[in-house]
Design an enzyme around this catalytic site. Sequence first.
Site, mmCIF file in Angstrom:
data_model
loop_
_atom_site.group_PDB
_atom_site.id
_atom_site.type_symbol
_atom_site.label_atom_id
_atom_site.label_comp_id
_atom_site.label_asym_id
_atom_site.label_seq_id
_atom_site.Cartn_x
_atom_site.Cartn_y
_atom_site.Cartn_z
ATOM 1 N N GLN A 1 39.094 26.649 36.644
ATOM 2 C CA GLN A 1 37.825 27.237 37.057
ATOM 3 C C GLN A 1 36.620 26.404 36.621
ATOM 4 O O GLN A 1 35.488 26.735 36.960
ATOM 5 C CB GLN A 1 37.701 28.658 36.489
ATOM 6 C CG GLN A 1 38.746 29.609 37.020
ATOM 7 C CD GLN A 1 38.731 30.956 36.324
ATOM 8 O OE1 GLN A 1 37.932 31.217 35.425
ATOM 9 N NE2 GLN A 1 39.631 31.846 36.738
ATOM 10 N N HIS B 1 37.731 30.826 32.699
ATOM 11 C CA HIS B 1 36.611 31.460 32.013
ATOM 12 C C HIS B 1 35.672 30.470 31.325
ATOM 13 O O HIS B 1 35.373 30.574 30.144
ATOM 14 C CB HIS B 1 37.115 32.508 31.014
ATOM 15 C CG HIS B 1 37.926 33.597 31.644
ATOM 16 N ND1 HIS B 1 38.499 34.610 30.924
ATOM 17 C CD2 HIS B 1 38.284 33.821 32.948
ATOM 18 C CE1 HIS B 1 39.165 35.413 31.744
ATOM 19 N NE2 HIS B 1 39.043 34.944 32.986
ATOM 20 N N GLU C 1 31.231 44.106 35.095
ATOM 21 C CA GLU C 1 30.069 44.754 34.487
ATOM 22 C C GLU C 1 28.756 44.115 34.904
ATOM 23 O O GLU C 1 28.671 42.900 35.068
ATOM 24 C CB GLU C 1 30.162 44.684 32.953
ATOM 25 C CG GLU C 1 31.336 45.412 32.356
ATOM 26 C CD GLU C 1 31.371 45.330 30.836
ATOM 27 O OE1 GLU C 1 32.283 45.909 30.243
ATOM 28 O OE2 GLU C 1 30.475 44.685 30.246
ATOM 29 N N TYR D 1 28.723 43.334 23.505
ATOM 30 C CA TYR D 1 29.077 43.978 24.770
ATOM 31 C C TYR D 1 30.551 44.379 24.860
ATOM 32 O O TYR D 1 31.009 44.824 25.904
ATOM 33 C CB TYR D 1 28.625 43.092 25.937
ATOM 34 C CG TYR D 1 27.117 43.126 26.031
ATOM 35 C CD1 TYR D 1 26.475 44.018 26.861
ATOM 36 C CD2 TYR D 1 26.340 42.326 25.193
ATOM 37 C CE1 TYR D 1 25.091 44.104 26.892
ATOM 38 C CE2 TYR D 1 24.958 42.406 25.210
ATOM 39 C CZ TYR D 1 24.335 43.298 26.070
ATOM 40 O OH TYR D 1 22.961 43.398 26.079
ATOM 41 N N TYR E 1 46.016 42.546 34.359
ATOM 42 C CA TYR E 1 46.602 42.305 35.661
ATOM 43 C C TYR E 1 48.044 42.805 35.628
ATOM 44 O O TYR E 1 48.817 42.437 34.754
ATOM 45 C CB TYR E 1 46.543 40.818 35.997
ATOM 46 C CG TYR E 1 45.130 40.285 36.033
ATOM 47 C CD1 TYR E 1 44.260 40.650 37.059
ATOM 48 C CD2 TYR E 1 44.654 39.447 35.038
ATOM 49 C CE1 TYR E 1 42.954 40.182 37.095
ATOM 50 C CE2 TYR E 1 43.358 38.968 35.065
ATOM 51 C CZ TYR E 1 42.508 39.337 36.091
ATOM 52 O OH TYR E 1 41.217 38.885 36.115
#
Length: 400
Positions: free
Chosen positions: A117, A181, A275, A285, A296
């Site tokens: 990613q 990520h 979110e 958070y 998953y």
Amino acid sequence: MPFTVFLKPFLSLIAFIVYTLNKTMRIKSLLFTTVWLSALACTAGPNDVPLTEKDTEPIRVKAELVNDKLKNPWGMAFLPDGRILITEKEGRIVLLENGEIVNNNVAGGPSSVVRGQGGLLDIELHPNFENNRWVYFTYASNEGDGDGAMTALSRAQWNGSAFENHEVLYKGSPNTRASQHFGSRIAFDHDNHVYFSIGDRGNRDGNPQDITRDGGKIYRLNDDGSIPADNPFIGHKGAKEAIYSYGHRNPQGLVMHPETGAIWSHEHGPQGGDELNLIKKGANYGWPVITYGVNYGGSPITDETTRPGMEQPVTYWVPSIAPCGMAIVHQSNYEGWDGNIIVGSLKFNYLVRLVVEDDEVVAEEKIAEGIGRVRNVEMGNDGYLYVGVEGGGLYRLVAD
């Protein structure tokens, strides 16, 4: 599979209702019924509130193709002269003029690596760009300790056709071979602090809750890369003092509200639990201690959706929409939309328009359905929203 897995969505919904009732008394019985039915139908998250005539007059928009030659337009920055700088995840910076590519590989920017990613990610102009010409980037970098890569923030000066004086301002550490990520988005506040996000890099149990480690954080620096004296973890033993908030999973939306100055972010949940957050100084958070999502495959991550000292999202989505890119409508050509938050969906190939009042989402609408996997959305200098689509190019939203 344990029965609690099937029960979890309903428990999450009940927790949300209790939380909302404690927070505000403005909820009407009709709204409650609509939200409940939406959740049961699994068509939207517990906070997905349909638009009504009293909320706003619906505007029909369509996606107008600007350029179809872009592969994966991750970030975009609008130059004062009308040209657009676009980052391609594979590592190139593209310059567009009147919708045409005039430079397919602008020189002088960061050297990124493509790893899962990760790649060349966001791009943002300094608020005082017309005077100082600084442009900021986030990207996957293999510099520094460890094998693999980690997210970095850098800047360079635009000379009209290329970049000069490139310098790294912050490099997360250590490098890791994890492919997921990286984050990452960039935003500035009214005091020219630069904010940027780094995802948890796949180490959910090690990074997000530990302020001595990079990953799972939103950071704040002065525009020259130095650390602001009022950052929340200054002087904390071992802390990464650039951290502004923590407990994040993978934030790929970050923007300052042009009127209030508030910093908003959204992040990917696991399976469910994406979110939208209002970012507060030093706040936690919650990831992965609290979440509205599951692993998953459906197994639980935690049985907690709330905990004292941890922030609740302003809204969240179950099932996941896979949010990426975010803009706040401002000085636009869309009547009644100024102040709305626009979020892209990678999973469902549309945009979400959120009507916000007093920092609460009061209505939600899907727009530009079928546009493709939305990687980025930005307000252009011309008052229109521009949308970067993986494999689809660049679009502009115009009245239908």
